[in-house]
Design a protein around this motif. Structure first.
Motif, mmCIF file in Angstrom:
data_model
loop_
_atom_site.group_PDB
_atom_site.id
_atom_site.type_symbol
_atom_site.label_atom_id
_atom_site.label_comp_id
_atom_site.label_asym_id
_atom_site.label_seq_id
_atom_site.Cartn_x
_atom_site.Cartn_y
_atom_site.Cartn_z
ATOM 1 N N LYS A 169 0.867 -1.099 -0.083
ATOM 2 C CA LYS A 169 0.176 0.112 0.096
ATOM 3 C C LYS A 169 0.752 1.234 -0.030
ATOM 4 O O LYS A 169 0.473 2.474 -0.398
ATOM 5 N N GLU A 170 2.083 0.993 0.534
ATOM 6 C CA GLU A 170 3.045 2.198 0.397
ATOM 7 C C GLU A 170 3.497 2.860 -0.828
ATOM 8 O O GLU A 170 3.956 3.822 -1.105
ATOM 9 N N THR A 214 2.418 4.419 -3.776
ATOM 10 C CA THR A 214 1.199 5.136 -4.468
ATOM 11 C C THR A 214 1.746 5.716 -5.758
ATOM 12 O O THR A 214 2.663 6.161 -5.835
ATOM 13 N N PHE A 215 0.810 6.358 -6.447
ATOM 14 C CA PHE A 215 0.758 6.863 -7.966
ATOM 15 C C PHE A 215 1.434 8.270 -7.517
ATOM 16 O O PHE A 215 2.797 8.483 -8.130
ATOM 17 N N GLN A 216 1.140 8.906 -6.466
ATOM 18 C CA GLN A 216 1.808 10.219 -6.177
ATOM 19 C C GLN A 216 3.187 10.227 -5.757
ATOM 20 O O GLN A 216 3.782 10.770 -6.157
ATOM 21 N N LYS A 232 0.217 6.852 -15.563
ATOM 22 C CA LYS A 232 -0.755 6.046 -14.810
ATOM 23 C C LYS A 232 -0.903 4.641 -15.268
ATOM 24 O O LYS A 232 -1.112 3.755 -14.374
#
Ligand SMILES: [Zn+2]
Length: 308
Positions: free
Chosen positions: A174-175, A177-179, A235
């Protein structure tokens, strides 16, 4: 070189097979493969007979609780206050042999992924460390190039290992991320997307094979500069990272080069490659001849029609 899916395959198999195994003996055939303590392992290190004795003494009689992974590092956790970190580097291999496999294989395995490679008896001349457990099963660590290592240290020292501190996020966590992925571009704007994906500080465990495969699915050429990619393209790349890695784990990795599973079998992901290792063949999607491009000493293979 094994990438995340290959290392995960080895970790999952060892975790299943080695849980609660107690070490009866350790043979160190090549001292330079082992190391003690949290310091970075040097390739030109010399290891004294005294250190070999200490390495054995630390491990004999202890019991393995679990085997897990961080980036491409294998972490063996012991019942005692010890851990063993293993890096397979280019050509490291583990073979775990119990009575059942010994009977099936006759103690012979093919250590190179070529149909023409001979089956060889273990230990081979490339076997460097042998663990024997109290149930008489055996774990062989072999490495043709000898860049891999086995490092034993106290649990309390694991946090001091520099190699573990510098890794970026796990792509299947989960760490990731797209950002966070996008922010890693920072001022490295002239780097190509393939080399960006292969940088362990950006994301761990992606090498030559899976960067090619991810970029094929995302329809982006490997030599595109990260600064020139649109948000939509980034993305797509981000989306395909876990998809491709999970598929490769499902097929137990790609057996290219020296990668074999812990029973000597091959991973079958290679059959599902769209571009990696297929230069001079045609695109499975559109039939165009695949091309390749050299980037910082690495070669990317891509479809000039499907990828922009
Ligand atoms: Zn194509």
């Amino acid at each position: 070189m094994p990438e995340l899916p290959e290392v995960q395959t080895v970790v999952s198999e060892l975790n299943r097979k080695l849980k609660n195994k107690k070490i009866k003996s350790v043979q160190v055939l090549t001292p330079k493969i082992i190391s003690i303590g949290p310091n970075t392992v040097s390739n030109v290190r010399s290891v004294s007979p005294k250190q070999v004795q200490q390495f054995k003494k630390m491990l004999i009689g202890d019991t393995i609780l679990s085997v897990r992974r961080r980036a491409k590092m294998l972490i063996f956790d012991f019942k005692g206050p010890l851990s063993m970190l293993v890096h397979l580097k280019m050509t490291g291999q583990f073979i775990y042999e119990d009575a059942k496999l010994r009977k099936k294989s006759g103690g012979k395995y093919r250590i190179l992924n070529k149909p023409t490679a001979p089956f060889v008896k273990f230990p081979t001349k490339h076997t460097h460390v042998i663990f024997t457990f109290t149930d008489n099963s055996t774990l062989y660590f072999s490495d043709v190039r000898k860049f891999g290592y086995l490092k034993v240290l106290k649990d309390t020292e694991v946090d001091q290992v520099k190699e573990l501190q510098t890794f970026g996020p796990e792509p299947l966590s989960k760490e990731f991320t797209f950002q966070g992925f996008k922010d890693k571009i920072g001022n490295r704007k002239s780097v190509s997307i393939k080399l960006f994906l292969m940088d362990p500080k950006v994301v761990t465990g992606i090498g030559n094979i899976y960067s090619d495969e991810i970029l094929f699915h995302a329809k982006v050429r490997p030599d595109r500069k990260v600064s020139k990619l649109t948000n939509a393209e980034l993305k797509e790349i981000f989306k395909y990272i876990p998809i491709v890695l999970k598929q490769a784990i499902k097929y137990k990795g790609s057996s290219v080069g020296d990668f074999v599973r812990t029973d000597g079998q091959w991973g079958s992901m290679g059959k599902h490659h769209w571009v990696y290792g297929r230069y001079k063949e045609t695109c499975k999607s559109c039939g165009t001849d695949l091309k390749r491009v050299t980037l910082g000493g690495r070669t990317g293979t891509y479809c000039p029609n499907c990828q922009e």
